[in-house]
Motif scaffolding. Structure first.
Motif: not given
Length: 77
Positions: A13-14, A16-17, A20-21
């Motif tokens: 999740q990290a 991916e986030a 994206a950010g």
């Protein structure tokens, strides 16, 4: 490249986030406990943003962090 690395769900999740950010021009911090895989998360997120032939520069405040990052980068590549 990263097919042999198994991430915990929070690490996935990290990555991916963060990817994206940063792709959208953002910036941030990754506060996490010691031994939680921060270096791995950051290396994987960064490699998603660098083209296959690209160059990734990483700046750290100590030689210990440089060695840790270099070791993780070698494991990922």
């Amino acid at each position: 490249m990263t097919e042999s690395i198994t991430l915990h769900p929070y690490q996935h999740q990290a990555v991916e986030a963060i990817s994206a950010g940063l792709a959208e021009g953002g910036r941030g911090q990754l506060p996490a406990a010691r031994g939680s895989g921060k270096t791995l998360i950051s290396v994987l997120a960064a490699t998603r943003l660098v083209l296959a032939e690209g160059l990734l520069s990483v700046f750290v405040p100590s030689l210990a962090l440089e060695r840790d990052g270099a070791r993780t980068g070698t494991e990922v590549s």
